[in-house]
Design an enzyme around this catalytic site. Structure first.
Site, mmCIF file in Angstrom:
data_model
loop_
_atom_site.group_PDB
_atom_site.id
_atom_site.type_symbol
_atom_site.label_atom_id
_atom_site.label_comp_id
_atom_site.label_asym_id
_atom_site.label_seq_id
_atom_site.Cartn_x
_atom_site.Cartn_y
_atom_site.Cartn_z
ATOM 1 N N TYR A 151 3.992 74.019 -9.338
ATOM 2 C CA TYR A 151 5.170 74.547 -8.265
ATOM 3 C C TYR A 151 5.081 73.700 -6.932
ATOM 4 O O TYR A 151 6.043 73.039 -5.960
ATOM 5 C CB TYR A 151 4.587 76.064 -7.771
ATOM 6 C CG TYR A 151 4.859 76.720 -6.815
ATOM 7 C CD1 TYR A 151 6.373 77.299 -6.513
ATOM 8 C CD2 TYR A 151 4.330 77.049 -5.496
ATOM 9 C CE1 TYR A 151 6.736 78.253 -4.934
ATOM 10 C CE2 TYR A 151 4.422 77.426 -4.343
ATOM 11 C CZ TYR A 151 6.140 77.668 -4.633
ATOM 12 O OH TYR A 151 6.512 78.160 -3.324
ATOM 13 N N LYS A 155 6.962 71.376 -4.716
ATOM 14 C CA LYS A 155 7.560 72.064 -3.464
ATOM 15 C C LYS A 155 7.167 70.181 -2.751
ATOM 16 O O LYS A 155 8.103 69.837 -1.567
ATOM 17 C CB LYS A 155 6.780 73.046 -3.191
ATOM 18 C CG LYS A 155 7.059 74.402 -3.261
ATOM 19 C CD LYS A 155 8.488 74.594 -3.395
ATOM 20 C CE LYS A 155 8.791 75.918 -2.909
ATOM 21 N NZ LYS A 155 9.880 76.407 -2.951
HETATM 22 P P1 NAP Z 1 11.796 86.441 -3.261
HETATM 23 O O1 NAP Z 1 11.315 87.680 -2.472
HETATM 24 O O2 NAP Z 1 10.645 86.108 -4.706
HETATM 25 O O3 NAP Z 1 13.063 86.585 -3.021
HETATM 26 C C1 NAP Z 1 13.811 85.155 -3.696
HETATM 27 C C2 NAP Z 1 15.223 84.935 -4.052
HETATM 28 O O4 NAP Z 1 15.619 83.618 -4.530
HETATM 29 C C3 NAP Z 1 15.628 86.070 -5.316
HETATM 30 O O5 NAP Z 1 16.949 86.908 -4.694
HETATM 31 C C4 NAP Z 1 15.588 85.439 -6.137
HETATM 32 O O6 NAP Z 1 16.829 85.930 -7.186
HETATM 33 C C5 NAP Z 1 16.816 84.208 -6.133
HETATM 34 N N1 NAP Z 1 16.402 83.122 -6.751
HETATM 35 C C6 NAP Z 1 15.029 82.999 -7.514
HETATM 36 N N2 NAP Z 1 15.725 81.494 -8.506
HETATM 37 C C7 NAP Z 1 16.803 81.532 -7.777
HETATM 38 C C8 NAP Z 1 18.238 80.288 -8.294
HETATM 39 N N3 NAP Z 1 17.363 79.355 -10.132
HETATM 40 N N4 NAP Z 1 18.571 80.472 -8.358
HETATM 41 C C9 NAP Z 1 18.924 81.200 -7.156
HETATM 42 N N5 NAP Z 1 19.006 81.917 -6.552
HETATM 43 C C10 NAP Z 1 17.125 82.539 -7.311
HETATM 44 O O7 NAP Z 1 10.979 85.544 -2.740
HETATM 45 P P2 NAP Z 1 10.310 84.719 -1.429
HETATM 46 O O8 NAP Z 1 8.895 84.891 -1.245
HETATM 47 O O9 NAP Z 1 11.586 85.677 -0.279
HETATM 48 O O10 NAP Z 1 10.920 83.386 -1.298
HETATM 49 C C11 NAP Z 1 11.106 82.302 -0.712
HETATM 50 C C12 NAP Z 1 10.902 81.223 -0.806
HETATM 51 O O11 NAP Z 1 9.822 80.527 -0.138
HETATM 52 C C13 NAP Z 1 11.024 80.546 -1.854
HETATM 53 O O12 NAP Z 1 11.283 79.037 -1.888
HETATM 54 C C14 NAP Z 1 9.365 80.480 -2.173
HETATM 55 O O13 NAP Z 1 8.534 79.531 -2.941
HETATM 56 C C15 NAP Z 1 9.352 80.221 -0.258
HETATM 57 N N6 NAP Z 1 7.557 80.473 0.060
HETATM 58 C C16 NAP Z 1 7.521 82.049 0.364
HETATM 59 C C17 NAP Z 1 5.752 82.577 0.024
HETATM 60 C C18 NAP Z 1 6.009 83.789 0.435
HETATM 61 O O14 NAP Z 1 4.820 83.355 0.866
HETATM 62 N N7 NAP Z 1 6.519 84.806 0.469
HETATM 63 C C19 NAP Z 1 4.988 81.428 0.314
HETATM 64 C C20 NAP Z 1 5.202 80.091 0.138
HETATM 65 C C21 NAP Z 1 6.208 79.524 -0.246
HETATM 66 P P3 NAP Z 1 15.716 87.156 -8.305
HETATM 67 O O15 NAP Z 1 15.180 88.327 -7.629
HETATM 68 O O16 NAP Z 1 16.849 86.963 -9.288
HETATM 69 O O17 NAP Z 1 14.597 86.167 -8.913
#
Ligand code: NAP
Length: 248
Positions: A151, A155
């Site tokens: 991951y 990133k």
């Molecule tokens: P989340 O709640 O899991 O939302 C991610 C969304 O992306 C979900 O709707 C998921 O669908 C969709 N998705 C996953 N794989 C996909 C694919 N191959 N094609 C299209 N859509 C896809 O995550 P989040 O926490 O909001 O994260 C959003 C971004 O921020 C991500 O890139 C994550 O790595 C980054 N991030 C988050 C955090 C944090 O603290 N939350 C920290 C660092 C980075 P499904 O539910 O069907 O998988």
């Protein structure tokens, strides 16, 4: 009115970004693997009186599906001016146990997707002489993170891609920036908490975060709203951390 695409807009950070961009006057298209979630968020945005559409079932790691989804958006909403590459998947695995399939999946969803979406949309932006790209990376790329080599490698690649693409597209009126979120309260974070992967609860970590709370998806959306605005035209190739001071 400009057209914006938010990948992974069906949940968490992407959902908040889609709401915010739509409220700021963008025709907003949500591309997400999860069709039900993409449709639900689209309805929420429409109920608030703004323009939105969903292209569910779009796996952003598949170039053909990405191109087809973007064509659908162009047909309904016209050329795309704003792209937020937010979709991502996490993983927590002992380095020696990571098999090729998992490594490639994590790289494909987090990094190849950015390559595919940018290649599909940048021609619209060059034609218009204006564009805004925001890539959601991760604060883990500041510091490294044990058991997340796949991951964090992906990133970190997103950060390098952002800096390099910004240099290439600056002359075309297009900015490219990345927000690495840290510790944002979303389904992804709560899922990690419930699997015991955070080394303590969300509350435990919030107490140790300089601003004494977890991030909200709206915190990331606010930074994103600035980066896609007209007035952010002199900001490009930057890494804008939104992490409550956890990484500086
Ligand atoms: P989340 O709640 O899991 O939302 C991610 C969304 O992306 C979900 O709707 C998921 O669908 C969709 N998705 C996953 N794989 C996909 C694919 N191959 N094609 C299209 N859509 C896809 O995550 P989040 O926490 O909001 O994260 C959003 C971004 O921020 C991500 O890139 C994550 O790595 C980054 N991030 C988050 C955090 C944090 O603290 N939350 C920290 C660092 C980075 P499904 O539910 O069907 O998988």
């Amino acid at each position: 009115m400009k057209t914006a695409i938010v990948t992974g807009g069906g949940s968490g950070i992407g959902r908040a970004i889609a709401h915010r961009l739509a409220a700021d006057g963008h025709r907003t298209a949500i591309l997400d693997l999860d069709t039900e979630a993409a449709d639900r968020v689209t309805q929420e945005i429409r109920s608030a009186g703004h323009e939105a559409m969903a292209v569910g079932g779009t796996d952003v790691s598949d170039r053909k599906l990405v191109n087809a989804a973007i064509d659908t958006v162009r047909e309904q909403f016209g050329p795309v001016s704003v792209l937020v590459n937010n979709a991502g998947m996490t993983g927590f695995d002992n380095f020696l146990r990571i098999e090729d399939d998992l490594w490639e999946r994590i790289l494909a969803v987090n990094l190849n997707s950015v390559f595919y979406c940018c290649q599909a949309i940048v021609p619209d932006m060059i034609e218009a002489g204006w564009g805004r790209i925001v890539n959601i990376s991760s604060s883990s790329a500041h510091s490294g993170q044990q058991y997340m080599t796949h991951y964090v490698a992906a990133k970190s690649g997103v950060i390098g891609l952002t800096k390099s693409l910004a240099l290439e597209l600056g002359r075309s009126g297009i900015t490219v920036n990345t927000i690495p979120p840290g510790f944002v309260d979303t389904p992804m974070l709560r899922n990690s908490e419930s699997q015991g992967l955070l080394g303590g609860s969300v509350d435990h970590h919030a107490e140790r975060t300089p601003v004494r709370r977890a991030g909200k998806p709206e915190d990331i959306a606010a930074a994103c709203a600035f980066l896609v605005s007209e007035e952010a035209g002199y900001v490009t190739g930057q890494v804008i951390g939104v992490n409550g001071g956890r990484n500086t």
